[in-house]
Design an enzyme around this catalytic site. Structure first.
Site, short mmCIF file in Angstrom:
data_model
loop_
_atom_site.label_atom_id
_atom_site.label_comp_id
_atom_site.label_asym_id
_atom_site.label_seq_id
_atom_site.Cartn_x
_atom_site.Cartn_y
_atom_site.Cartn_z
N ASP A 37 -26.45 49.19 50.56
CA ASP A 37 -26.51 48.13 49.55
C ASP A 37 -25.82 46.90 50.12
O ASP A 37 -25.22 46.97 51.21
CB ASP A 37 -25.84 48.59 48.23
CG ASP A 37 -26.44 47.88 47.01
OD1 ASP A 37 -26.35 46.65 46.93
OD2 ASP A 37 -27.03 48.57 46.16
N TYR A 143 -41.20 38.58 38.42
CA TYR A 143 -40.97 39.99 38.75
C TYR A 143 -42.29 40.77 38.73
O TYR A 143 -42.62 41.50 39.67
CB TYR A 143 -39.98 40.55 37.73
CG TYR A 143 -39.71 42.03 37.81
CD1 TYR A 143 -39.07 42.59 38.90
CD2 TYR A 143 -40.09 42.86 36.75
CE1 TYR A 143 -38.79 43.96 38.94
CE2 TYR A 143 -39.81 44.22 36.78
CZ TYR A 143 -39.17 44.76 37.88
OH TYR A 143 -38.91 46.11 37.92
P1 NAD Z 1 -30.59 47.44 39.99
O1 NAD Z 1 -30.58 45.96 39.78
O2 NAD Z 1 -29.74 48.28 39.10
O3 NAD Z 1 -30.20 47.78 41.48
C1 NAD Z 1 -30.69 47.06 42.57
C2 NAD Z 1 -29.70 47.23 43.71
O4 NAD Z 1 -30.21 46.48 44.81
C3 NAD Z 1 -28.30 46.69 43.39
O5 NAD Z 1 -27.32 47.65 43.68
C4 NAD Z 1 -28.17 45.47 44.27
O6 NAD Z 1 -26.84 45.26 44.76
C5 NAD Z 1 -29.10 45.83 45.41
N1 NAD Z 1 -29.57 44.64 46.13
C6 NAD Z 1 -29.91 43.44 45.63
N2 NAD Z 1 -30.25 42.62 46.61
C7 NAD Z 1 -30.14 43.31 47.77
C8 NAD Z 1 -30.35 42.99 49.11
N3 NAD Z 1 -30.73 41.79 49.51
N4 NAD Z 1 -30.14 43.97 50.04
C9 NAD Z 1 -29.72 45.21 49.67
N5 NAD Z 1 -29.49 45.55 48.40
C10 NAD Z 1 -29.70 44.61 47.45
O7 NAD Z 1 -32.12 47.90 39.92
P2 NAD Z 1 -32.68 49.34 39.52
O8 NAD Z 1 -32.85 49.35 38.05
O9 NAD Z 1 -31.94 50.39 40.20
O10 NAD Z 1 -34.15 49.19 40.12
C11 NAD Z 1 -34.47 49.65 41.42
C12 NAD Z 1 -35.96 49.40 41.65
O11 NAD Z 1 -36.71 50.05 40.61
C13 NAD Z 1 -36.37 47.93 41.60
O12 NAD Z 1 -37.40 47.71 42.53
C14 NAD Z 1 -36.91 47.78 40.20
O13 NAD Z 1 -37.87 46.77 40.14
C15 NAD Z 1 -37.55 49.12 39.96
N6 NAD Z 1 -37.69 49.43 38.55
C16 NAD Z 1 -36.60 49.68 37.77
C17 NAD Z 1 -36.77 49.95 36.42
C18 NAD Z 1 -35.59 50.25 35.52
O14 NAD Z 1 -35.77 50.39 34.30
N7 NAD Z 1 -34.38 50.36 36.06
C19 NAD Z 1 -38.05 49.97 35.86
C20 NAD Z 1 -39.13 49.67 36.67
C21 NAD Z 1 -38.96 49.42 38.02
N1 SER Z 2 -36.80 47.97 33.36
C1 SER Z 2 -37.45 46.93 34.10
C2 SER Z 2 -37.14 45.60 33.54
O1 SER Z 2 -36.92 45.52 32.35
C3 SER Z 2 -38.94 47.15 34.09
O2 SER Z 2 -39.38 47.02 35.37
O3 SER Z 2 -37.16 44.65 34.26
#
Ligand code: NAD
Ligand code: SER
Length: 317
Positions: A37, A143
């Site tokens: 990260d 996004y």
């Molecule tokens: P999050 O924001 O909780 O975590 C993202 C992580 O990426 C963070 O720890 C951040 O420090 C790190 N990060 C940001 N920029 C960075 C960089 N340049 N280099 C390295 N690390 C970096 O997101 P999440 O909820 O864990 O989501 C992870 C993935 O899943 C994303 O692609 C998101 O679009 C996808 N997603 C999440 C959800 C959800 O509900 N959480 C739903 C749909 C899709």
């Molecule tokens: N949980 C995500 C958001 O709300 C869906 O990709 O952005």
């Protein structure tokens, strides 16, 4: 499990990464999982953590070589709400970092990629109920545009170069082990913390805004199942629809009240309301069920009970 896999998780400190690192470590062994990260928050005490900016292609390549990485789970991204506030950077981060990982596979340095898409890849012109796998997709957030483009690029790299990238259109994810990072569905995690702490919650979406959601445990299982499925079962090389539950703020509040009778909720919709209204309310994921036997375990009552019990027991609130 004995394995030849070495797995790099990019964005491991986020909502999904924390739980995914834990689950993959149990399956493949701590020494075979490398969480990375931007910052080291000190939470990965059992694995060798790497500080990595996903936009730094050379640093990414160095880590892949250093550890003999075979698979990358690429989770770093700006999500829907933070993405709208910083659109150009969201596009840069979400797209450039994906290309870095796809290129590593194209050049045969790694053999498999997991990269998540989202319900945000759909848009206001998509049919909102029981949204099918193949339908109109005109996302209206930066996004969502990045997720839709990412899906197309994953498929293109597969068709042109045989890159084995796999992807799921996650719904909103709800778990008790980690905090969400700037999405529109985040209310469905915050509500539990506030219900336990203050017995009241002010929701940034309006009461009847239904969205597709899923317990994190189901999402992690789906992620690992799609990655472990034989390649001939993966017939969609963009991203699979994935469905768990669908509910509105009013419905989840009613379920919480069954456990905390004096819980109250108020509604003060902000800019995230328009984002939520551009997304499906429920998802049809029959292809995931048919192709690689996906099935969720959590319904709404089970999810609510699990969240409240764990947050309370682990004194996380
Ligand atoms: P999050 O924001 O909780 O975590 C993202 C992580 O990426 C963070 O720890 C951040 O420090 C790190 N990060 C940001 N920029 C960075 C960089 N340049 N280099 C390295 N690390 C970096 O997101 P999440 O909820 O864990 O989501 C992870 C993935 O899943 C994303 O692609 C998101 O679009 C996808 N997603 C999440 C959800 C959800 O509900 N959480 C739903 C749909 C899709
Ligand atoms: N949980 C995500 C958001 O709300 C869906 O990709 O952005």
């Amino acid at each position: 499990m004995s394995t030849t896999e070495k797995i790099l998780i990019i964005g491991a400190g986020g909502q999904i990464g924390v739980e995914l690192t834990e689950s993959l470590s149990k399956i493949y062994g701590n020494k075979n999982i490398i969480p990375s990260d931007l910052k080291d928050t000190g939470i990965f005490t059992n694995n060798s953590f790497e500080k990595l900016d996903a936009l730094d292609k050379n640093a990414l390549f160095d880590i892949v070589k250093k550890h003999g990485v075979t698979q990358v789970y690429h989770l770093a991204a700006l999500l829907s709400a933070t993405g709208e506030q910083n659109p150009m950077f969201a596009w840069k981060l979400n797209m450039e970092s994906l290309f870095h990982v796809l290129d590593l596979a194209k050049e045969k340095h790694i053999s498999q990629i997991y990269w998540p898409s989202s319900i945000a890849a759909f848009g206001p012109t998509t049919p909102r109920q029981n949204t099918p796998q193949f339908t109109i997709m005109e996302p209206s957030t930066v996004y969502g545009i990045s997720k839709q483009a990412g899906e197309r690029w994953c498929e293109w790299y597969y068709n042109k170069f045989g890159v084995d990238a796999r992807s799921l259109r996650y719904p909103g994810l709800i778990g008790w082990k980690s905090a969400p990072g700037g999405g529109t569905t985040d209310y469905a995690v915050h509500i539990f913390h506030e219900a336990l702490k203050h017995k009241t919650y002010e929701c940034f979406l309006s009461e009847n805004t239904a969205l597709p959601m899923m317990h994190m445990e189901d999402a992690i299982r789906a992620t690992i199942e799609i990655m472990q499925a034989p390649a001939d079962k993966i017939k969609i090389r963009g991203a699979y629809n994935l469905s768990g539950i669908s509910f509105s703020p009013k419905e989840i509040a009613e379920e919480i009240k069954k456990h905390i009778p004096d819980f109250t909720i108020t509604y003060k919709p902000d800019f995230r309301q328009a984002i939520a209204e551009s997304w499906p309310q429920s998802i049809n994921d029959k292809e995931a069920r048919e192709h690689w036997s996906w099935k969720e375990k959590y319904d709404l009552p089970k999810l609510v009970e699990n969240m409240l019990v764990n947050l309370k027991e682990k004194a996380l609130v």
